[in-house]
Design an enzyme around this catalytic site. Sequence first.
Site, PDB file in Angstrom:
ATOM      1  CB  CYS A   2      59.800  45.652 -19.432  1.00 36.34           C
ATOM      2  SG  CYS A   2      59.311  44.347 -18.297  1.00 36.34           S
ATOM      3  NE  ARG A  27      63.956  45.543 -24.073  1.00 41.14           N
ATOM      4  CZ  ARG A  27      65.188  45.531 -23.574  1.00 41.14           C
ATOM      5  NH1 ARG A  27      66.212  45.793 -24.369  1.00 41.14           N
ATOM      6  NH2 ARG A  27      65.419  45.245 -22.319  1.00 41.14           N
ATOM      7  CD1 TRP A  73      57.485  38.956 -21.726  1.00 34.52           C
ATOM      8  CD2 TRP A  73      58.313  38.434 -19.714  1.00 34.52           C
ATOM      9  NE1 TRP A  73      57.683  37.599 -21.701  1.00 34.52           N
ATOM     10  CE2 TRP A  73      58.189  37.237 -20.472  1.00 34.52           C
ATOM     11  CE3 TRP A  73      58.823  38.341 -18.418  1.00 34.52           C
ATOM     12  CZ2 TRP A  73      58.559  35.998 -19.973  1.00 34.52           C
ATOM     13  CZ3 TRP A  73      59.182  37.097 -17.926  1.00 34.52           C
ATOM     14  CH2 TRP A  73      59.047  35.946 -18.705  1.00 34.52           C
ATOM     15  CG  ASN A  99      62.533  47.577 -17.962  1.00 35.16           C
ATOM     16  OD1 ASN A  99      61.314  47.633 -18.010  1.00 35.16           O
ATOM     17  ND2 ASN A  99      63.317  47.913 -18.969  1.00 35.16           N
ATOM     18  N   GLY A 100      62.913  44.996 -14.293  1.00 36.17           N
ATOM     19  CA  GLY A 100      63.612  44.263 -13.249  1.00 36.17           C
ATOM     20  C   GLY A 100      62.635  43.667 -12.257  1.00 36.17           C
ATOM     21  CD  GLU A 486      69.987  28.319 -32.616  1.00 33.41           C
ATOM     22  OE1 GLU A 486      69.539  29.346 -33.142  1.00 33.41           O
ATOM     23  OE2 GLU A 486      70.053  28.181 -31.371  1.00 33.41           O
ATOM     24  CE  LYS A 490      67.021  30.838 -33.697  1.00 36.41           C
ATOM     25  NZ  LYS A 490      67.220  30.529 -32.295  1.00 36.41           N
ATOM     26  CD  GLU A 493      63.368  30.981 -30.294  1.00 40.34           C
ATOM     27  OE1 GLU A 493      63.298  31.724 -29.304  1.00 40.34           O
ATOM     28  OE2 GLU A 493      64.429  30.820 -30.931  1.00 40.34           O
ATOM     29  CG  HIS A 509      72.084   5.199 -24.501  1.00 38.20           C
ATOM     30  ND1 HIS A 509      72.622   4.106 -23.875  1.00 38.20           N
ATOM     31  CD2 HIS A 509      72.944   5.535 -25.496  1.00 38.20           C
ATOM     32  CE1 HIS A 509      73.768   3.795 -24.452  1.00 38.20           C
ATOM     33  NE2 HIS A 509      73.985   4.649 -25.440  1.00 38.20           N
ATOM     34  CE  LYS A 606      67.125  39.442 -30.659  1.00 37.30           C
ATOM     35  NZ  LYS A 606      67.254  38.231 -31.508  1.00 37.30           N
TER      36      LYS A 606
END
Length: 611
Positions: A2, A27, A73, A99-100, A486, A490, A493, A509, A606
């Site tokens: 947050c 963020r 968030w 936050n937290g 990677e 991308k 997301e 496999h 973020k």
Amino acid sequence: MCGIVGYVGSADAAPILIEGLNRLEYRGYDSAGVAVIDRGRLKLCKVSGRVADLQEELPARFKGSVGIGHTRWATHGEPTVANAHPHVDGAGRIAVVHNGIIENAEELRAKLQADGVEFTSQTDTETVAHLVAAALAGGAEDLEQAVRQALRQVVGAYGIAVVDTENPDRIVVARNGSPVLLGVGEREMFVASDVAALVGYTRQVVYLDDGELATITAGGYRTFTLDARTTAKSVSEVDWDVVGAEIGDHAHFLIKEIGEQPRSIERTLRGRIDERFNTAHLGGLNLSVREAREFRRVKILGCGSACYAGDLGAQLIEDLARMPATSESASEFRYRNPVVEPDTLYVAVSQSGETVDTLAAVQELQRKGGRVIGIVNVVGSTIARAVDGGIYIHAGAEMSVAATKSFTSTVAAFALLAVHLGRMRDLAPTEGRRILDGLAALPGQIEEILDAEKRDGTIEAVAQEIARRNSVLFIGRRRGWPVAKEGAQKFKEVSYVHAEAYASAELKHGPLALVSPELPTVACVPDDDLFDKNTSTLAEIRARRGPVVALAHRPLPEDLADRTIVVPRSEPELDSILMSVPLQLLAYHAAVALERDVDRPRNLAKSVTVE
């Protein structure tokens, strides 16, 4: 995850809080709110939605020269107005942003309810507001003491800011596991969870450490501990690229930051190439040659894109320095009982420098005597201050949630580290020069990729084709395997299309069962010693009528790939950096085609500062 903003001064607080919250939008969040104190009364405005919605909801006369703001968030409770911050006590005297995660929130809630407190939200944060109010009602002599008494009862991670209508000239803040910093102005002070919120107001900041609190007034600040001991803090000058935090004439920060990679890699390399000895100059590691040579292994820790950059870093170190090197998710490392060896160099990787899992891994390593260096973008961040030395990548402000320039700059930094360690061992000067020349050529080669896409739009056309599919498979071998991971990260997301990465040799496999005309495969196929093995994998996919998009150094025959995205050739050890850029563009154009919120994907943030 947050964002916190606070202001004390003579100006109207609300516009400053709103601007700060706007700068923290990258963020990630789902609700927002502000509180100001005006002539002894608390004014509150909250929304479930964006900061722009909050700005529209603000009353015309929302005045006050002391205030706090927050973007939330959701963790405890859905993203509703009731659960949005700031949270207040029953009397409307205390307001808190946080936050937290407070781990004993349910226990505290039950105790407070037994004392007659009524809760209006589902959040853990509201308990703090009521604890502070209870401390003041119980005889705490001032807001500082009340906050200290409240936090002694709290278990968990927090960055908090508290205002009180009966102490209307100050904000009390505290930090434990979630970043909080102070901004020092001219007869005004600021609070933020991220220095980005302060751009345009001040470059003078004070970073709080875990276990520290501060009281700020327009005239200055005082820092102290939970047991009221005063601490001495120095002011740091922020070297912040203000332009980097602005979107300019770009449609999204993501495409802007993809385009900034030639310059960001130049900044990563600047001043670090030693022409005389064909090595890298990395004084920030704080390692003498003797100390560096005593290490026998390297262990790299990161989360998400930082972990995939670490995978590539481990290969670079093994290839060039001939040291055993491995990469592991920091979030998994912290929860096992790792063997910490004195002859292992540990590397913590984090763009923000605040990633909670990576920070916890650093702290665990240091408790067990491990030597930890960092590769970090944000100067002065918690991990940067916690490690024993490291490399700032200097990628500049990265505002989009999806990492792009920080990823490629981190891999470039690992290449410098590999050359640095290798030249102390068995890496020949000619080999050192070869890699350094390859690094120096990267900005121009990335420009080639970007210019080619502007000219012919090949990647955009491919993205529009595969964005309509339900799933996409990404594959690669050796250095191409982390690039595939990677690329899948991308794609999923920012487009919300399922994407999965596999090592090419693993297809037989199990995953080959998924291959069909409906499942496109994106394959990394560099012109290296595994080229024939890679093309044989493509033939297996094509034999099952699977569509293939190849990233290669030359066009591939149509019987191997439906489309080839041609990438300039670098040194084999550095090809992964160039291969990752088209995959960034592929994800971006897919997200645009699907009309996604490109810079702020749903459910993501973020800087991940909570578990």
